[in-house]
Scaffold this active site. Structure first.
Site, PDB file in Angstrom:
ATOM      1  N   ASP A  16      42.187  30.272  41.916  1.00  0.00           N
ATOM      2  CA  ASP A  16      42.805  29.123  42.577  1.00  0.00           C
ATOM      3  C   ASP A  16      42.961  27.989  41.565  1.00  0.00           C
ATOM      4  O   ASP A  16      41.974  27.496  41.011  1.00  0.00           O
ATOM      5  CB  ASP A  16      41.917  28.672  43.736  1.00  0.00           C
ATOM      6  CG  ASP A  16      42.545  27.591  44.596  1.00  0.00           C
ATOM      7  OD1 ASP A  16      43.679  27.176  44.289  1.00  0.00           O
ATOM      8  OD2 ASP A  16      41.902  27.156  45.561  1.00  0.00           O
ATOM      9  N   ASP A 112      49.827  28.526  43.986  1.00  0.00           N
ATOM     10  CA  ASP A 112      48.677  28.176  43.144  1.00  0.00           C
ATOM     11  C   ASP A 112      47.474  29.102  43.295  1.00  0.00           C
ATOM     12  O   ASP A 112      46.404  28.824  42.742  1.00  0.00           O
ATOM     13  CB  ASP A 112      48.250  26.738  43.421  1.00  0.00           C
ATOM     14  CG  ASP A 112      47.885  26.501  44.885  1.00  0.00           C
ATOM     15  OD1 ASP A 112      48.180  27.378  45.728  1.00  0.00           O
ATOM     16  OD2 ASP A 112      47.315  25.435  45.185  1.00  0.00           O
ATOM     17  N   GLU A 113      47.612  30.196  44.020  1.00  0.00           N
ATOM     18  CA  GLU A 113      46.494  31.118  44.219  1.00  0.00           C
ATOM     19  C   GLU A 113      46.953  32.558  44.029  1.00  0.00           C
ATOM     20  O   GLU A 113      48.093  32.898  44.335  1.00  0.00           O
ATOM     21  CB  GLU A 113      45.918  30.986  45.634  1.00  0.00           C
ATOM     22  CG  GLU A 113      45.488  29.586  46.029  1.00  0.00           C
ATOM     23  CD  GLU A 113      45.018  29.532  47.474  1.00  0.00           C
ATOM     24  OE1 GLU A 113      44.344  30.474  47.923  1.00  0.00           O
ATOM     25  OE2 GLU A 113      45.340  28.544  48.164  1.00  0.00           O
TER      26      GLU A 113
END
Length: 209
Positions: A16, A112-113
């Site tokens: 993350d 974003d992960e």
């Protein structure tokens, strides 16, 4: 069991990017790194919302999705910057390409992960924690961004691990320690458990005593 043999335990990482939008903006504005910064749709419109914030702003209680005026009430010195989505997409791609050096089983979960299944490649790169720590180092050295990594045997627990300690941290949730880590947490910390599911769990808890 499958074919009379126990199935191998999977090794899943959840990576993350910390405060992603704000962190990307700070790459272009290093002079703001030690100040509270938030990314918002329209800094001139006090009724706009906060899209992201850095750790300094988070310390003042600034939250994603709250209005600009609410955030500024908590943090009068908050610096507002507009979003640059092309930059976010670029860095997301760069970071996922780094992940692909360690496994071809990379599953992005938003911009974003990402989950990484390193079950079949761990013997090439070390223990799960060593892989996680190396990924944190490589991402930081090559992009200037930081990631938090959860290491576990399921996707849900790996994601819980990446949320457990931030920023720039590795958390392992294993078959041996998961009860100690997971049991004390609020049920809403689990993946896909929102307000409706929380109410259901609370109702069941009351029924069973």
């Amino acid at each position: 069991h499958k074919g009379g043999k126990a199935m191998a335990t999977r090794t899943i990482l959840h990576c993350d990017l910390n405060c992603f939008f704000a962190s990307v903006e700070l790459l272009s504005h290093p002079e703001l790194r030690d100040k509270p910064v938030a990314v918002c749709g329209n800094p001139e419109n006090r009724h706009g919302i906060i899209l992201a914030k850095n750790e300094k702003a988070k310390a003042f209680g600034v939250k994603t999705a709250e209005t600009i005026w609410q955030a500024q009430k908590k943090c009068p010195a908050l610096i507002l910057v507009p979003p640059h989505y092309k930059d976010y997409a670029k860095y997301s791609r760069i970071v996922n390409e780094i992940y692909l050096r360690y496994t071809d089983l990379v599953e992005p979960f938003g911009i974003d992960e990402s989950w990484l299944d390193v079950t079949g490649s761990a013997h090439l790169f070390g223990t799960p924690r060593e892989i996680a720590d190396e990924l944190r180092h490589v991402v930081k050295s090559e992009t200037g961004l930081t990631i938090s990594v959860g290491v576990s045997f399921t996707k849900a627990f790996a994601k819980l691990g990446s949320d457990y300690k931030k920023p720039d941290a590795t958390t392992e949730i294993t078959r041996e320690n998961y009860k100690d880590i997971v049991w004390p947490l609020p049920v809403t910390d689990l993946l896909f458990v929102g307000k409706s599911a929380k109410k259901t769990f609370e109702t069941v808890k009351k029924v069973i005593g």
